[in-house]
Design a protein around this motif. Sequence first.
Motif, PDB file in Angstrom:
ATOM      1  N   ILE A 119       0.866  -1.172   0.000  1.00  0.00           N
ATOM      2  CA  ILE A 119       0.000   0.000   0.000  1.00  0.00           C
ATOM      3  C   ILE A 119       0.902   1.221   0.000  1.00  0.00           C
ATOM      4  O   ILE A 119       1.736   1.382   0.892  1.00  0.00           O
ATOM      5  CB  ILE A 119      -0.935   0.013   1.236  1.00  0.00           C
ATOM      6  CG1 ILE A 119      -1.891  -1.180   1.184  1.00  0.00           C
ATOM      7  CG2 ILE A 119      -1.692   1.328   1.318  1.00  0.00           C
ATOM      8  CD1 ILE A 119      -2.776  -1.323   2.393  1.00  0.00           C
ATOM      9  N   GLU A 159      -0.591  -3.643  11.722  1.00  0.00           N
ATOM     10  CA  GLU A 159      -1.257  -2.347  11.531  1.00  0.00           C
ATOM     11  C   GLU A 159      -2.336  -2.395  10.454  1.00  0.00           C
ATOM     12  O   GLU A 159      -3.201  -1.527  10.402  1.00  0.00           O
ATOM     13  CB  GLU A 159      -0.236  -1.282  11.126  1.00  0.00           C
ATOM     14  CG  GLU A 159       0.802  -0.953  12.164  1.00  0.00           C
ATOM     15  CD  GLU A 159       1.832   0.020  11.615  1.00  0.00           C
ATOM     16  OE1 GLU A 159       1.451   0.959  10.882  1.00  0.00           O
ATOM     17  OE2 GLU A 159       3.020  -0.165  11.922  1.00  0.00           O
ATOM     18  N   PHE A 160      -2.285  -3.415   9.581  1.00  0.00           N
ATOM     19  CA  PHE A 160      -3.176  -3.484   8.431  1.00  0.00           C
ATOM     20  C   PHE A 160      -4.129  -4.677   8.482  1.00  0.00           C
ATOM     21  O   PHE A 160      -4.817  -4.953   7.507  1.00  0.00           O
ATOM     22  CB  PHE A 160      -2.352  -3.520   7.138  1.00  0.00           C
ATOM     23  CG  PHE A 160      -1.620  -2.244   6.879  1.00  0.00           C
ATOM     24  CD1 PHE A 160      -2.210  -1.212   6.165  1.00  0.00           C
ATOM     25  CD2 PHE A 160      -0.336  -2.056   7.375  1.00  0.00           C
ATOM     26  CE1 PHE A 160      -1.541  -0.030   5.940  1.00  0.00           C
ATOM     27  CE2 PHE A 160       0.346  -0.868   7.149  1.00  0.00           C
ATOM     28  CZ  PHE A 160      -0.261   0.151   6.431  1.00  0.00           C
ATOM     29  N   ARG A 161      -4.180  -5.366   9.593  1.00  0.00           N
ATOM     30  CA  ARG A 161      -5.073  -6.523   9.713  1.00  0.00           C
ATOM     31  C   ARG A 161      -6.525  -6.076   9.812  1.00  0.00           C
ATOM     32  O   ARG A 161      -6.826  -4.938  10.124  1.00  0.00           O
ATOM     33  CB  ARG A 161      -4.686  -7.365  10.929  1.00  0.00           C
ATOM     34  CG  ARG A 161      -3.370  -8.076  10.704  1.00  0.00           C
ATOM     35  CD  ARG A 161      -3.015  -8.988  11.837  1.00  0.00           C
ATOM     36  NE  ARG A 161      -1.693  -9.564  11.580  1.00  0.00           N
ATOM     37  CZ  ARG A 161      -0.909 -10.051  12.505  1.00  0.00           C
ATOM     38  NH1 ARG A 161      -1.302 -10.078  13.765  1.00  0.00           N
ATOM     39  NH2 ARG A 161       0.274 -10.552  12.181  1.00  0.00           N
ATOM     40  N   SER A 162      -7.421  -7.017   9.523  1.00  0.00           N
ATOM     41  CA  SER A 162      -8.881  -6.795   9.578  1.00  0.00           C
ATOM     42  C   SER A 162      -9.345  -5.735   8.591  1.00  0.00           C
ATOM     43  O   SER A 162     -10.327  -5.033   8.832  1.00  0.00           O
ATOM     44  CB  SER A 162      -9.325  -6.439  11.000  1.00  0.00           C
ATOM     45  OG  SER A 162      -9.009  -7.496  11.885  1.00  0.00           O
ATOM     46  N   GLN A 163      -8.631  -5.620   7.477  1.00  0.00           N
ATOM     47  CA  GLN A 163      -9.016  -4.676   6.427  1.00  0.00           C
ATOM     48  C   GLN A 163      -9.270  -5.391   5.099  1.00  0.00           C
ATOM     49  O   GLN A 163      -9.414  -4.743   4.062  1.00  0.00           O
ATOM     50  CB  GLN A 163      -7.925  -3.614   6.242  1.00  0.00           C
ATOM     51  CG  GLN A 163      -7.701  -2.754   7.460  1.00  0.00           C
ATOM     52  CD  GLN A 163      -6.618  -1.714   7.235  1.00  0.00           C
ATOM     53  OE1 GLN A 163      -6.410  -1.233   6.125  1.00  0.00           O
ATOM     54  NE2 GLN A 163      -5.913  -1.366   8.303  1.00  0.00           N
ATOM     55  N   GLY A 164      -9.274  -6.729   5.111  1.00  0.00           N
ATOM     56  CA  GLY A 164      -9.520  -7.492   3.894  1.00  0.00           C
ATOM     57  C   GLY A 164      -8.300  -7.708   3.027  1.00  0.00           C
ATOM     58  O   GLY A 164      -8.410  -8.206   1.905  1.00  0.00           O
ATOM     59  N   ILE A 165      -7.126  -7.346   3.519  1.00  0.00           N
ATOM     60  CA  ILE A 165      -5.908  -7.460   2.713  1.00  0.00           C
ATOM     61  C   ILE A 165      -5.546  -8.915   2.470  1.00  0.00           C
ATOM     62  O   ILE A 165      -5.185  -9.291   1.349  1.00  0.00           O
ATOM     63  CB  ILE A 165      -4.747  -6.687   3.362  1.00  0.00           C
ATOM     64  CG1 ILE A 165      -5.069  -5.195   3.338  1.00  0.00           C
ATOM     65  CG2 ILE A 165      -3.424  -6.978   2.656  1.00  0.00           C
ATOM     66  CD1 ILE A 165      -4.142  -4.329   4.151  1.00  0.00           C
ATOM     67  N   GLN A 196      -9.605 -16.517  13.132  1.00  0.00           N
ATOM     68  CA  GLN A 196      -9.650 -15.559  12.017  1.00  0.00           C
ATOM     69  C   GLN A 196      -9.229 -16.228  10.715  1.00  0.00           C
ATOM     70  O   GLN A 196      -9.860 -16.037   9.676  1.00  0.00           O
ATOM     71  CB  GLN A 196      -8.766 -14.353  12.294  1.00  0.00           C
ATOM     72  CG  GLN A 196      -9.396 -13.348  13.227  1.00  0.00           C
ATOM     73  CD  GLN A 196      -8.557 -12.084  13.323  1.00  0.00           C
ATOM     74  OE1 GLN A 196      -7.376 -12.139  13.627  1.00  0.00           O
ATOM     75  NE2 GLN A 196      -9.187 -10.959  13.061  1.00  0.00           N
TER      76      GLN A 196
END
Length: 107
Positions: free
Chosen positions: A3, A30-36, A66
């Motif tokens: 990103i 820092e970028f988890r739970s965002q659909g990445i 998860q």
Amino acid sequence: ASIKGRMVGLAVFTPGGDCYELLTVCINPEFRSQGIAKALLLHCFDQEPLATSNKILLEVASDNSQALALYHQLGFARDGIRKSYYRRSTGRIDAVLMSLSVMKDRV
């Protein structure tokens, strides 16, 4: 996955005959739970040679809710259990074996 030039995730596969095994998916906390992770895996599944393999295999710790939810959402089927496969400080955890029939889903 990146990103704005920053590496935020990766997926590692290894070939094995007519299938591939997903060894790891790692997303920067820092970028988890965002659909990445989902987007990354869907992108990988569409690339050669994964797109023309018969199956994608993986194993995941039974306490990783998860990851289990993500793999189920992506269409992976539960194939079995490896009892007491992972060691934790609290004891041993089973591994859940899963697979996705890639070619079947693309017909």
